[in-house]
Design an enzyme around this catalytic site. Structure first.
Site, PDB file in Angstrom:
ATOM      1  N   TYR A 131      -9.993  -9.424   8.237  1.00 39.91           N
ATOM      2  CA  TYR A 131     -11.259 -10.150   8.101  1.00 39.91           C
ATOM      3  C   TYR A 131     -11.091 -11.566   7.562  1.00 39.91           C
ATOM      4  O   TYR A 131     -12.063 -12.304   7.453  1.00 39.91           O
ATOM      5  CB  TYR A 131     -12.244  -9.371   7.221  1.00 39.91           C
ATOM      6  CG  TYR A 131     -11.969  -9.460   5.736  1.00 39.91           C
ATOM      7  CD1 TYR A 131     -12.529 -10.475   4.970  1.00 39.91           C
ATOM      8  CD2 TYR A 131     -11.169  -8.520   5.115  1.00 39.91           C
ATOM      9  CE1 TYR A 131     -12.287 -10.560   3.610  1.00 39.91           C
ATOM     10  CE2 TYR A 131     -10.927  -8.598   3.758  1.00 39.91           C
ATOM     11  CZ  TYR A 131     -11.492  -9.613   3.007  1.00 39.91           C
ATOM     12  OH  TYR A 131     -11.243  -9.682   1.673  1.00 39.91           O
ATOM     13  N   LYS A 182       0.797  -1.227   0.000  1.00 43.35           N
ATOM     14  CA  LYS A 182       0.000   0.000   0.000  1.00 43.35           C
ATOM     15  C   LYS A 182       0.834   1.284   0.000  1.00 43.35           C
ATOM     16  O   LYS A 182       0.343   2.341  -0.423  1.00 43.35           O
ATOM     17  CB  LYS A 182      -0.957   0.005   1.194  1.00 43.35           C
ATOM     18  CG  LYS A 182      -2.046  -1.039   1.091  1.00 43.35           C
ATOM     19  CD  LYS A 182      -2.994  -0.980   2.275  1.00 43.35           C
ATOM     20  CE  LYS A 182      -4.087  -2.032   2.152  1.00 43.35           C
ATOM     21  NZ  LYS A 182      -5.069  -1.950   3.261  1.00 43.35           N
TER      22      LYS A 182
END
Length: 289
Positions: free
Chosen positions: A235, A81
């Site tokens: 998640y 990122k």
């Protein structure tokens, strides 16, 4: 943005997710199901550097090849990122503020970077932990996702934020970037966590610790008390060891599922130019999680 327009767009929208250890990601199915619901030819591929046995230095080549292959854009996840920033032509205001990109749109011969993680985490907090104490928050992790989380916490009204990272310099850089007249920020190495965490009202794990690829806990669970709330941005697995442990200790908890849905919702809009339905994307997530 346009609403449902069945049959209007015949060209295939092709998207990729670039990262490591992403085989269980639910982002592809959320995008593809919503694309079908809106009458789009929408294809979403995983580009897993682990599965493909690629080196981090191959990122530039991968981005170039996907762009040349006609991809409309990319989602970018751990650990790229921040490193992807050097490969882009333009940054949105959110990406510039956060200092990290999770969404790249190829348009008019340019690569434009966005950050939908900030919106995703903030919206998840608003819906899942709307009434918690935000006076003193501990954040673990100052990488690409950490920047988005810190900005979201600032926007949500956190008063004091203590940022921890195994790389203390990285924590310091993020703290310097995010500090404002309304937010007091301190930075620390991981060793100081035991001193500061007991006095925090809440804690957010923005590190990769707890992922299927990096199982475990980012903190000593004995430091948690039932008066604190705990949020995790991971998640997959759907419920991390941190969330299970915190719930068992009586903490209010927030899993990473909400952030995953809402960042995907915003990214879908950027890729397709159409407004997705958050309820439908949430339903898809829960069906496959």
């Amino acid at each position: 943005m346009a609403g449902r327009t069945e049959g209007r767009q015949s060209a295939e929208i092709r998207i990729g997710l670039v990262g490591r250890g992403i085989g269980k990601s639910l982002t592809p199915i959320m995008h593809e199901q919503e694309g079908r619901r809106l009458g789009l030819r929408y294809r979403y591929d995983l580009v897993d550097f682990d599965a493909l046995k690629l080196e981090d230095r191959d990122l530039a080549l991968v981005v170039r090849l996907l762009e040349a292959a006609g991809f409309r854009g990319l989602n970018v996840t751990f650990p790229f990122k921040q490193s992807v920033l050097a490969l882009l032509d333009e940054l949105s205001d959110s990406a510039r503020a956060v200092g990290a990109v999770n969404t790249v749109v190829f348009t008019e011969g340019k690569r434009r970077g966005h950050n939908t993680d900030c919106f995703g985490f903030a919206e998840s907090m608003r819906r899942g932990l709307s009434d918690v104490d935000l006076r003193r928050v501990v954040q673990i992790g100052a990488g690409g996702a950490g920047g988005a989380v810190a900005k979201a916490l600032s926007d949500l009204g956190v008063r004091q934020l203590a940022i921890f990272d195994i790389d203390e310099d990285r924590a310091h850089r993020l703290a310097s970037n995010i500090a404002s007249t309304t937010l007091s920020v301190t930075s620390h190495g991981s060793g100081a966590l035991s001193t500061i965490l007991p006095n925090a009202s809440g804690v957010v794990n923005a590190s990769p610790v707890g992922m299927d690829k990096l199982p475990g806990l980012p903190l000593d669970p004995n430091l948690l008390t039932s008066k604190q709330w705990v949020a995790d941005i991971i998640y997959f697995p759907r419920e991390t060891e941190l969330i299970r442990t915190a719930r068992a200790r009586g903490c209010a908890v927030l899993t990473g599922g909400g952030m995953a849905v809402f960042q995907a919702l915003r990214a879908f809009e950027l890729f397709s130019g159409m407004r997705p339905d958050s309820a439908e994307m949430s339903k898809t997530f829960l069906e496959y999680a």
